[in-house]
Design a protein around this motif. Sequence first.
Motif, PDB file in Angstrom:
ATOM      1  N   VAL A   1       0.832  -1.203   0.000  1.00 54.18           N
ATOM      2  CA  VAL A   1       0.000   0.000   0.000  1.00 54.18           C
ATOM      3  C   VAL A   1       0.870   1.258   0.000  1.00 54.18           C
ATOM      4  O   VAL A   1       0.622   2.216  -0.760  1.00 54.18           O
TER       5      VAL A   1
ATOM      6  N   ALA B   1       2.412   1.710  -3.410  1.00 55.68           N
ATOM      7  CA  ALA B   1       1.420   2.181  -4.372  1.00 55.68           C
ATOM      8  C   ALA B   1       1.149   3.673  -4.193  1.00 55.68           C
ATOM      9  O   ALA B   1       1.030   4.420  -5.174  1.00 55.68           O
TER      10      ALA B   1
ATOM     11  N   TRP C   1      -3.890   1.787 -12.397  1.00 55.35           N
ATOM     12  CA  TRP C   1      -4.016   1.398 -10.992  1.00 55.35           C
ATOM     13  C   TRP C   1      -5.250   0.528 -10.752  1.00 55.35           C
ATOM     14  O   TRP C   1      -5.227  -0.395  -9.939  1.00 55.35           O
TER      15      TRP C   1
ATOM     16  N   PHE D   1      -4.955  -3.105  -9.017  1.00 56.06           N
ATOM     17  CA  PHE D   1      -5.651  -3.461  -7.776  1.00 56.06           C
ATOM     18  C   PHE D   1      -6.772  -4.460  -8.028  1.00 56.06           C
ATOM     19  O   PHE D   1      -6.963  -5.405  -7.256  1.00 56.06           O
TER      20      PHE D   1
END
Length: 410
Positions: A188, A191, A230, A234
């Motif tokens: 996380v 990212a 993204w 994800f």
Amino acid sequence: MATTAAGGKDAKDVKVFIFTWEGKDRTGKIVKGEMRASGENIVTATLRRQGITNPKVKKQSRGGGKKITEQDITFFSRQLATMMKAGVPLLQAFDIVAKGHSNPSVTRLLLDIKTEVETGSSLAQAFRKYPLYFDSLFCNLVAAGEQAGILDSLLDRLATYKEKILAIKSKIKKALFYPISILVVAFVVTAVIMIFVIPQFKEMFKSFGADLPAPTLVVMRLSEIFVSYWYIIFGGIGGGLWFFFNTWKRSEKMQFFMDRTMLKAPVFGDLIRKATIARWTRTLATMFAAGVPLVEALDSVAGAAGNRVYYNATKKIQQEVSTGSSLTVSMQNSGVFPNMVLQMCAIGEESGSLDGMLSKVADFFEAEVDDAVDALASLMEPIIMAVLGVVIGGLVVAMYLPIFKMGQVV
């Protein structure tokens, strides 16, 4: 307090509900209580026959309550065993445990089981109607206790077994939780840096008018991919994990492959193997000590092993034992048990104390799991810190290289 459920010839087929009531007894004293019945009229009629006047009856909602966990069942097993040891009648023990539990879902489950017993079912039969919470091992031990007239002793043994199994499962979860949680946080953080921080550096580097170092270009390219795709990254990771775990849960071939892979894993494999052997020997010791025949006991042991490799091995052991082979020889042929376990089982078979020897093996491997978890926690912490340092530190250094290079030129 009236607690009798309305019964009848087809009571098992009638849906019952929980009603709370309040009224006055023959002396004029206000009394309250609960009753299980199929309708409000039955509750009112029953109370009037018991001398309760002006009863106010209210049906309880069946909603609410948290999910029933294995810890709830373990806690219930210990409470019931303690009360039975103390001489409390079975139905009264169920009443006390049910009403004293903080989870309404557990209360409803226990009162439903109590109703089954009241209407003529044995305790084992009542438990078998709820396989989601009571597995075959649990039901078989209760049935053995009822048949032998030692239900209190068997419940105590069962409670001890569930407490030890729950403890070893929690140790495994503890060993796996820390590295997994750190890796999730690291992903996380990476990212967030890729999507929000590095684009700011990219805008700043446009005014430099010079060639950027290769590491910086690589990181900026990765950042562009994260910013542009993204949702695919994800979504792909989330969907992939869902598909993976769903397949793992439903496919026996996938379970066997993953369990075999986990047993061969360099760091966690030895820990999982020790925990599985501890659970396997503890389950067989408990079943054998309860007087359950070995072939039948192995059927429950296979399901309680928690590992598809040991499940398949136990099924083969069961087949060989049923044809006359000794347990030790059958276990040796399976090839999944260490030499120490085989020797202890051989001594137990020869001396007639197989349950005691299996319990000692379980104690030994449970202690080994404790030591392995502590050692693993000490080992994983510096490794994880090093990995995080390389990943996060590498990103930071890559983005500051142009600034350092510009400072050298100046």
